[in-house]
Design an enzyme around this catalytic site. Structure first.
Site, mmCIF file in Angstrom:
data_model
loop_
_atom_site.group_PDB
_atom_site.id
_atom_site.type_symbol
_atom_site.label_atom_id
_atom_site.label_comp_id
_atom_site.label_asym_id
_atom_site.label_seq_id
_atom_site.Cartn_x
_atom_site.Cartn_y
_atom_site.Cartn_z
ATOM 1 N N PRO A 2 -6.660 2.991 1.174
ATOM 2 C CA PRO A 2 -6.514 2.380 2.502
ATOM 3 C C PRO A 2 -6.445 3.432 3.604
ATOM 4 C CG PRO A 2 -4.767 1.679 0.980
ATOM 5 C CD PRO A 2 -5.459 2.828 0.356
ATOM 6 N N GLU A 3 -7.366 3.357 4.518
ATOM 7 C CA GLU A 3 -7.335 4.200 5.709
ATOM 8 C C GLU A 3 -7.290 3.270 6.914
ATOM 9 O OE1 GLU A 3 -10.438 7.182 5.608
ATOM 10 O OE2 GLU A 3 -10.468 7.148 3.423
#
Length: 276
Positions: A2-3
DNA sequence: ATATGGCCCTGGTTGC
DNA sequence: TGCAACCAGGGCCATA
């Protein structure tokens, strides 16, 4: 992993489900990680509060909480970092609780908000706001920083531009996927010293990064490994990747094989012909 | 101050 | 086929 686009997608979908609801009860796992705030303090702070809204700050998901009975002002914020494998899921209570679940918040609407994280690189914390100051991430926001400020971030820095993009105290929200993809789009070799890049090239990188992040948000993020939003829905940006995890495959622009090296301890993917 | 590298942790992949 | 070794990686911490 997750960014920024994935965290934004999760925050938005969680917000749509839980906004305005009361936290009826709290269950936390017995592990030391992922808790940055003690489990007892966290349980006390969350129980019987109302979730005002949920939003993204860097790679952090912020829950604005209002105290029980409406008596207290904005008393605390619940901070969730997904790490590598963290998930926030909104489920009906009868749906089996997945393995590696570390937090379950029963909500007044009848459903449960669950934090699941196999690798335990994620973090759960409480942020007490003093004088109304909300939680702030460690660096600048890639989507709102001005071009001039973006250029100034890298002035005098000796580390590689890839390592600089990953440094959350400079910009926050960019991780391995979007660092590699934005450098490809800007035509910059990841090994270049950040402080030696011309102003023009940094401006190109800034534009490329913004465009890629915005497009990825539109597509619900990149689903590599097992990322999904609060409804368990995957994203589609991984189909648009030009270099990330494409080692040996032909460059979509020039046809030459994508190369891989390790920079800042991270797999780094680039096209030697298109990126100078 | 700035930069680098080891560490955490589990599941998926690889290799025998 | 089965099992073990290996690897990925965000952030934090110690170290140079």
């Amino acid at each position: 992993m997750p960014e920024l686009p994935e965290v934004e997608t999760v925050a938005n979908s969680v917000n749509a489900h839980v906004r305005g609801q009361q936290i009826v009860s709290v269950w936390l796992s017995r592990y030391k990680e992922p808790f940055k705030t003690s489990r007892t303090e966290m349980t006390e702070a969350l129980t019987a509060t109302r979730i005002e809204k949920v939003y993204r700050e860097g790679k952090h998901i912020v829950f604005d909480l209002h105290g029980p009975g409406g008596a207290a002002r904005k008393s605390a914020q619940w901070i969730v970092h997904l790490g590598m494998t963290g998930r926030l899921l909104v489920s009906a209570p009868e749906v089996p609780v997945p393995k590696h679940t570390h937090a379950v918040l029963a909500l007044s609407g009848g459903r449960e908000l669950r934090f699941v994280d196999a690798r335990r690189f994620g973090r759960l914390a409480l942020h007490r706001s003093e004088g109304g100051a909300g939680f702030r991430g460690p660096g600048r926001e890639p989507l709102t920083i001005s071009p001039e400020d973006f250029v100034a971030l890298f002035r005098g820095r000796k580390l590689s531009i890839k390592a600089a993009l990953l440094n959350q105290t400079l910009l926050h929200g960019v991780g391995n996927i979007y660092a590699d993809e934005s450098l490809f789009r800007a035509g910059i070799r990841p090994t270049r010293a950040a402080g030696k890049l011309s102003r023009e090239r940094l401006l190109r990188l800034h534009a490329a990064l913004k465009e890629i992040l915005q497009k990825a948000i539109k597509l619900g993020g990149s689903s590599v490994s097992d990322y999904v939003d609060a409804d368990g829905v995957a994203g589609f940006f991984q189909l648009e990747h030009n270099v990330y995890l494409r080692t040996g495959e032909p460059c979509r622009v020039c046809g030459r094989p994508i190369r891989r090296l390790v920079l800042a301890g991270r797999g780094t993917h680039y096209c030697a012909h298109c990126q100078k």
